[in-house]
Design a protein around this motif. Structure first.
Motif, PDB file in Angstrom:
ATOM      1  N   VAL A 107     -33.740 -19.517  57.445  1.00  0.00           N
ATOM      2  CA  VAL A 107     -34.383 -20.759  57.885  1.00  0.00           C
ATOM      3  C   VAL A 107     -34.180 -21.876  56.870  1.00  0.00           C
ATOM      4  N   SER A 108     -34.449 -21.588  55.592  1.00  0.00           N
ATOM      5  CA  SER A 108     -34.345 -22.618  54.550  1.00  0.00           C
ATOM      6  C   SER A 108     -32.942 -22.765  53.996  1.00  0.00           C
ATOM      7  N   TYR A 109     -32.106 -21.716  54.099  1.00  0.00           N
ATOM      8  CA  TYR A 109     -30.769 -21.634  53.513  1.00  0.00           C
ATOM      9  C   TYR A 109     -30.817 -21.575  51.986  1.00  0.00           C
ATOM     10  N   THR A 110     -32.000 -21.422  51.410  1.00  0.00           N
ATOM     11  CA  THR A 110     -32.126 -21.205  49.971  1.00  0.00           C
ATOM     12  C   THR A 110     -32.326 -19.713  49.717  1.00  0.00           C
ATOM     13  N   ILE A 111     -32.358 -19.319  48.468  1.00  0.00           N
ATOM     14  CA  ILE A 111     -32.373 -17.908  48.108  1.00  0.00           C
ATOM     15  C   ILE A 111     -33.528 -17.158  48.771  1.00  0.00           C
ATOM     16  N   ASP A 112     -33.217 -15.998  49.329  1.00  0.00           N
ATOM     17  CA  ASP A 112     -34.221 -15.139  49.938  1.00  0.00           C
ATOM     18  C   ASP A 112     -34.958 -14.406  48.816  1.00  0.00           C
ATOM     19  N   VAL A 113     -36.168 -14.852  48.531  1.00  0.00           N
ATOM     20  CA  VAL A 113     -36.893 -14.329  47.373  1.00  0.00           C
ATOM     21  C   VAL A 113     -37.238 -12.854  47.525  1.00  0.00           C
ATOM     22  N   THR A 114     -37.253 -12.351  48.751  1.00  0.00           N
ATOM     23  CA  THR A 114     -37.569 -10.938  48.956  1.00  0.00           C
ATOM     24  C   THR A 114     -36.412 -10.024  48.547  1.00  0.00           C
ATOM     25  N   GLN A 115     -35.238 -10.603  48.323  1.00  0.00           N
ATOM     26  CA  GLN A 115     -34.058  -9.819  47.973  1.00  0.00           C
ATOM     27  C   GLN A 115     -33.758  -9.813  46.473  1.00  0.00           C
ATOM     28  N   ILE A 116     -34.481 -10.631  45.716  1.00  0.00           N
ATOM     29  CA  ILE A 116     -34.115 -10.814  44.303  1.00  0.00           C
ATOM     30  C   ILE A 116     -34.364  -9.555  43.472  1.00  0.00           C
ATOM     31  N   GLU A 117     -35.541  -8.991  43.604  1.00  0.00           N
ATOM     32  CA  GLU A 117     -35.938  -7.912  42.695  1.00  0.00           C
ATOM     33  C   GLU A 117     -35.012  -6.704  42.780  1.00  0.00           C
ATOM     34  N   LYS A 118     -34.542  -6.399  43.980  1.00  0.00           N
ATOM     35  CA  LYS A 118     -33.668  -5.233  44.129  1.00  0.00           C
ATOM     36  C   LYS A 118     -32.278  -5.463  43.521  1.00  0.00           C
ATOM     37  N   ALA A 119     -31.951  -6.732  43.223  1.00  0.00           N
ATOM     38  CA  ALA A 119     -30.653  -7.049  42.615  1.00  0.00           C
ATOM     39  C   ALA A 119     -30.707  -7.024  41.089  1.00  0.00           C
ATOM     40  N   ILE A 120     -31.888  -6.859  40.518  1.00  0.00           N
ATOM     41  CA  ILE A 120     -32.050  -6.879  39.064  1.00  0.00           C
ATOM     42  C   ILE A 120     -31.597  -5.547  38.463  1.00  0.00           C
ATOM     43  N   THR A 121     -30.809  -5.654  37.388  1.00  0.00           N
ATOM     44  CA  THR A 121     -30.387  -4.479  36.624  1.00  0.00           C
ATOM     45  C   THR A 121     -30.732  -4.708  35.150  1.00  0.00           C
ATOM     46  N   GLU A 122     -30.370  -3.755  34.319  1.00  0.00           N
ATOM     47  CA  GLU A 122     -30.637  -3.916  32.883  1.00  0.00           C
ATOM     48  C   GLU A 122     -29.787  -5.034  32.276  1.00  0.00           C
ATOM     49  N   ARG A 123     -28.776  -5.490  32.994  1.00  0.00           N
ATOM     50  CA  ARG A 123     -27.917  -6.568  32.492  1.00  0.00           C
ATOM     51  C   ARG A 123     -28.328  -7.954  32.994  1.00  0.00           C
ATOM     52  N   THR A 124     -29.279  -8.014  33.881  1.00  0.00           N
ATOM     53  CA  THR A 124     -29.701  -9.308  34.438  1.00  0.00           C
ATOM     54  C   THR A 124     -30.410 -10.128  33.377  1.00  0.00           C
ATOM     55  N   LYS A 125     -29.994 -11.382  33.240  1.00  0.00           N
ATOM     56  CA  LYS A 125     -30.589 -12.265  32.239  1.00  0.00           C
ATOM     57  C   LYS A 125     -31.197 -13.534  32.839  1.00  0.00           C
ATOM     58  N   ALA A 126     -30.798 -13.892  34.062  1.00  0.00           N
ATOM     59  CA  ALA A 126     -31.279 -15.156  34.623  1.00  0.00           C
ATOM     60  C   ALA A 126     -31.236 -15.125  36.144  1.00  0.00           C
ATOM     61  N   ILE A 127     -32.051 -16.007  36.735  1.00  0.00           N
ATOM     62  CA  ILE A 127     -32.013 -16.289  38.167  1.00  0.00           C
ATOM     63  C   ILE A 127     -31.643 -17.755  38.318  1.00  0.00           C
ATOM     64  N   LEU A 128     -30.691 -18.036  39.204  1.00  0.00           N
ATOM     65  CA  LEU A 128     -30.201 -19.397  39.389  1.00  0.00           C
ATOM     66  C   LEU A 128     -30.364 -19.792  40.860  1.00  0.00           C
ATOM     67  N   PRO A 129     -31.559 -20.253  41.248  1.00  0.00           N
ATOM     68  CA  PRO A 129     -31.760 -20.705  42.628  1.00  0.00           C
ATOM     69  C   PRO A 129     -31.097 -22.060  42.856  1.00  0.00           C
ATOM     70  N   VAL A 130     -30.680 -22.312  44.095  1.00  0.00           N
ATOM     71  CA  VAL A 130     -30.054 -23.572  44.481  1.00  0.00           C
ATOM     72  C   VAL A 130     -30.970 -24.303  45.453  1.00  0.00           C
ATOM     73  N   HIS A 131     -31.303 -25.540  45.123  1.00  0.00           N
ATOM     74  CA  HIS A 131     -32.119 -26.376  46.015  1.00  0.00           C
ATOM     75  C   HIS A 131     -31.174 -27.060  47.002  1.00  0.00           C
ATOM     76  N   LEU A 132     -30.747 -26.301  47.995  1.00  0.00           N
ATOM     77  CA  LEU A 132     -29.656 -26.731  48.863  1.00  0.00           C
ATOM     78  C   LEU A 132     -30.075 -27.846  49.811  1.00  0.00           C
ATOM     79  N   TYR A 133     -29.176 -28.810  49.959  1.00  0.00           N
ATOM     80  CA  TYR A 133     -29.335 -29.940  50.896  1.00  0.00           C
ATOM     81  C   TYR A 133     -30.484 -30.868  50.534  1.00  0.00           C
TER      82      TYR A 133
END
Length: 370
Positions: A107-133
């Motif tokens: 709906v928003s075309y911005t990052i699906d916040v419900t999907q972020i946590e499962k993408a985190i690994t021990e190498r993750t250092k940052a989240i870069l959301p885009v304020h699209l449009y």
């Protein structure tokens, strides 16, 4: 002809002020950085409700330096979205880090916040959301995830000058916010330009050195830096235009409201404004239709220019095939990329032009002869 964007009309509306500002820089000979750029940094940071502004040559450079200042480098991972302009991904790769994609909200075309946590690994250092449009991403859950996992949040606000999330200006919500001043942006230079804003003095100091060859003072190179400095002329131009951005933003919002009203029964999907979005600034007004190619051709033939932002998500771009993603990995991003069509949107549009665009689109979809 109704152009997609009309930079000449905007320039003519402020020509005397722009010309005076440019001539002032020419007389000063402060062509790189200088007083005008320093003043712009202060004024734009204040506009974003941030403490520090670091002016650079492009929005891409702002993202690159923000990531470096946050300590991102080889072996690290940064979570972002594939439905964005390629610069978001490129900046991550410039640091030697790996972009890790999650899909967008349909709906928003911005990052699906419900999907972020499962993408985190021990190498993750940052989240870069885009304020699209020009619409903010849902920052509250992003910040919550980041705090719990010790991650940095860098906002890609290249399309969102003055946008607000729950009353807060984007760019100052995360650790660092990055803006583009590409000519067609809501606040555009007459050439290239960008800015990073932050409330963290250490990040600001580091980015300030990195953009100027890593110098702490002239010829004292503390860091291995870059030539990412802003031109003095662009700083002066942007200072003039910054005085008008609120009026221009409200004009965009008025045009968007008119589009919304006229297109509600046209057969295309109109942009959603999310409940958390206090202020959508409509860098792009993108409708959605499964007949995108046909509709674009038809409306262009009627003398109305349109755009597509963006036709191919980054994970399917040839240049980033080495990341290992496949078609079908991010279905919402892939479907949105096939269906969005950007209509003319700029402050200088007239109500009559908005009406003509909407009526033309409606007639085409309803099979009505012009």
């Amino acid at each position: 002809m109704i152009p997609f964007v009309d930079l000449k009309t905007q320039y003519l509306s402020i020509k005397d002020e722009i010309d005076t500002a440019v001539l002032k820089v020419l007389a000063s000979t402060q062509f790189i950085l200088g007083d005008e750029v320093k003043a712009l940094e202060t004024e734009f940071a204040a506009y974003c409700n941030a403490d520090y502004g670091i002016a650079v040559n492009t929005g891409t450079s702002a993202l690159h330096l923000a990531l470096l200042a946050a300590g991102i480098g080889a072996g690290d991972e940064v979570i972002t979205v594939p439905f964005t302009f390629v610069a978001t991904t490129a900046a991550i790769c410039y640091t030697g880090a790996t972009p890790v994609f999650v899909d967008v909200d349909p709906v928003s075309y911005t990052i699906d916040v419900t999907q972020i946590e499962k993408a985190i690994t021990e190498r993750t250092k940052a989240i870069l959301p885009v304020h699209l449009y020009g619409q903010p991403a849902d920052m509250e859950p992003i910040l919550d995830i980041a705090r719990r996992h010790g991650l940095v949040v860098i906002e890609d606000a290249a399309q969102a000058h003055g946008a607000e999330y729950k009353g807060q200006r984007v760019g100052s919500i995360g650790d660092i916010g990055c803006f583009s001043f590409y000519p067609g942006k809501n606040l555009g230079a007459y050439g290239e330009g960008g800015m990073a804003v932050t409330n963290n003095p250490e990040y600001a100091h580091t980015m300030g050195m990195l953009r100027d060859w890593g110098q702490e003072r002239r010829y004292h190179h503390v860091l291995k830096g870059y030539n990412y400095r802003m031109d003095g002329i662009q700083g002066a131009i942007l200072r003039v235009k910054l005085r008008y951005i609120e009026d221009w933003t409200e004009a965009r919002r008025t045009h968007a409201a008119q589009y919304d009203q006229l297109l509600v029964e046209s057969g295309v999907g109109i942009p959603a404004v999310m409940p958390y979005s206090s202020r959508h600034v409509y860098h792009v007004y993108a409708v959605r239709t499964s007949q995108r190619e046909w509709l674009q051709q038809q409306i262009n033939e009627q003398g109305i220019q349109t755009g597509i932002h963006y036709p191919i998500p980054v994970h399917l771009q040839t240049a980033y095939s080495d990341l290992g993603y496949q078609c079908g990995d991010f279905p919402h991003s892939e479907l949105v990329a096939k269906e969005v069509l950007s209509l003319p949107m700029y402050a200088e549009l007239t109500s009559a032009q908005v009406s003509k665009v909407a009526q033309t689109l409606h007639n085409i979809l309803q099979g009505v002869a012009a």
